[in-house]
Design a protein around this motif. Structure first.
Motif, short mmCIF file in Angstrom:
data_model
loop_
_atom_site.label_atom_id
_atom_site.label_comp_id
_atom_site.label_asym_id
_atom_site.label_seq_id
_atom_site.Cartn_x
_atom_site.Cartn_y
_atom_site.Cartn_z
N PRO A 34 10.30 8.63 1.58
CA PRO A 34 9.22 9.48 1.06
C PRO A 34 9.03 9.23 -0.43
O PRO A 34 9.94 8.74 -1.11
N PRO A 35 7.87 9.56 -0.97
CA PRO A 35 7.57 9.26 -2.38
C PRO A 35 8.62 9.76 -3.37
O PRO A 35 9.04 9.01 -4.26
N ASP A 36 9.05 11.01 -3.24
CA ASP A 36 10.03 11.54 -4.20
C ASP A 36 11.37 10.81 -4.10
O ASP A 36 12.01 10.52 -5.12
N ALA A 37 11.80 10.51 -2.87
CA ALA A 37 13.08 9.81 -2.69
C ALA A 37 13.01 8.40 -3.24
O ALA A 37 13.97 7.92 -3.87
N LEU A 38 11.89 7.72 -3.03
CA LEU A 38 11.76 6.37 -3.56
C LEU A 38 11.74 6.38 -5.08
O LEU A 38 12.38 5.53 -5.73
N LEU A 39 11.03 7.34 -5.67
CA LEU A 39 10.99 7.45 -7.12
C LEU A 39 12.39 7.67 -7.70
O LEU A 39 12.77 7.04 -8.69
N THR A 40 13.16 8.54 -7.08
CA THR A 40 14.53 8.82 -7.55
C THR A 40 15.38 7.56 -7.52
O THR A 40 16.11 7.25 -8.47
N MET A 41 15.27 6.80 -6.43
CA MET A 41 16.07 5.59 -6.30
C MET A 41 15.64 4.53 -7.31
O MET A 41 16.48 3.85 -7.92
N LEU A 42 14.35 4.40 -7.54
CA LEU A 42 13.86 3.42 -8.52
C LEU A 42 14.26 3.82 -9.94
O LEU A 42 14.61 2.97 -10.76
N ASP A 43 14.20 5.11 -10.23
CA ASP A 43 14.65 5.59 -11.55
C ASP A 43 16.14 5.30 -11.76
O ASP A 43 16.56 4.89 -12.85
#
Length: 271
Positions: free
Chosen positions: A252-261
């Motif tokens: 999901p968008p939030d999970a992907l953003l967290t992992m990329l950060d």
């Protein structure tokens, strides 16, 4: 020893089954488009070196295997060899071979991913921007490459949320991977998408089940498909960060953003 040998042989045989001679491919319509793609150049090594002994060891198992990388392994006395998206470890004398992930217990980190990420990044960087279908915000914080199929459920789910990824600063750059093969209706639909005047609209329509007029042109679908095989793709969507790190499937968008950060923070800390 027999079960281990069988496991290794099976893994290599899977790659070998994907390799055909030009004559075989010409007689197999299902692989005609795949056969048209350029062959992978074999890595050259200096005779007598640990790298050469590692290469010879791998090719002695199957001479048709395409080796993407040979480098010093994180464990002394071994070379790391990347073959079809797998990390293999060969002793410097060429006698012993280990297959599987190399995990650092103290750092709690999979060391195998460094070499694999390097290979993935190098392969993806070869794809011209003109061959990608891009959905991006004005000033993206992160960019990911996604090998996609128009039929798979999670690929469609990801695309339904494309605006949410973009709102979080994530650019999505699509490459084609028709999971049913190059002679499938799926592949023909993806060719029509990539041959459309408006690829973004055509891809959105295809993923939503709407009609996409059939089209043919000089297209990169077969090249993308073979690239996915070289990376070791086993399912779609395959999401790769800019450094080549592979995400665990759809996120999901939030999970992907967290992992990329997190990836960006670790990279900055390592500099």
């Amino acid at each position: 020893m027999k079960p281990l040998f069988i496991a290794l042989f099976s893994a290599f045989s899977l790659t070998a089954c994907a390799q055909q001679t030009d004559a075989e491919a010409a007689q197999d319509p299902a692989n005609a488009a795949s056969a048209a793609a350029p062959a992978v150049a074999q890595i050259e090594t200096t005779p007598g070196t640990p790298e050469d002994r590692a290469r010879q060891a791998i090719l002695s198992i199957n001479p048709n295997l395409a080796i993407e990388l040979i480098d010093e392994a994180p464990i002394p006395g071994f070379r790391e060899v990347v073959v079809s998206g797998q990390a293999i470890y060969v002793s410097d004398d060429g006698k012993y071979l280990l297959q599987g992930n190399l995990f650092d217990v103290q750092q709690k980190r999979d060391l195998s991913q460094a070499g694999l990420s390097k290979v993935r990044r190098g392969l993806v960087e070869q794809v011209p921007a003109s061959e990608r279908i891009v959905f991006a915000p004005a000033n993206p914080k992160h960019t990911v490459t996604v090998f996609t199929d128009v039929e798979c459920g999670y690929c469609r789910r990801l695309h339904e949320e494309i605006a949410d990824y973009n709102k979080r600063g994530i650019a999505i750059e699509y490459l084609a991977f028709p999971r049913m093969g190059l002679d499938s209706d799926d592949a023909r639909l993806m060719v029509s998408v990539w041959c459309s005047a408006d690829r973004r609209k055509a891809l959105t329509d295809a993923k939503a089940g709407r009609n996409v007029p059939p089209r043919e042109c000089d297209n990169p679908v077969a090249t993308h498909y073979q690239l996915g095989q070289r990376i070791g793709l086993t399912g779609t969507p395959l999401i790769l960060a800019q450094d080549g790190t592979q995400m665990p499937g759809y996120m999901p968008p939030d999970a992907l953003l967290t992992m990329l950060d997190d990836l960006a923070a670790r990279a900055a800390a390592a500099e």
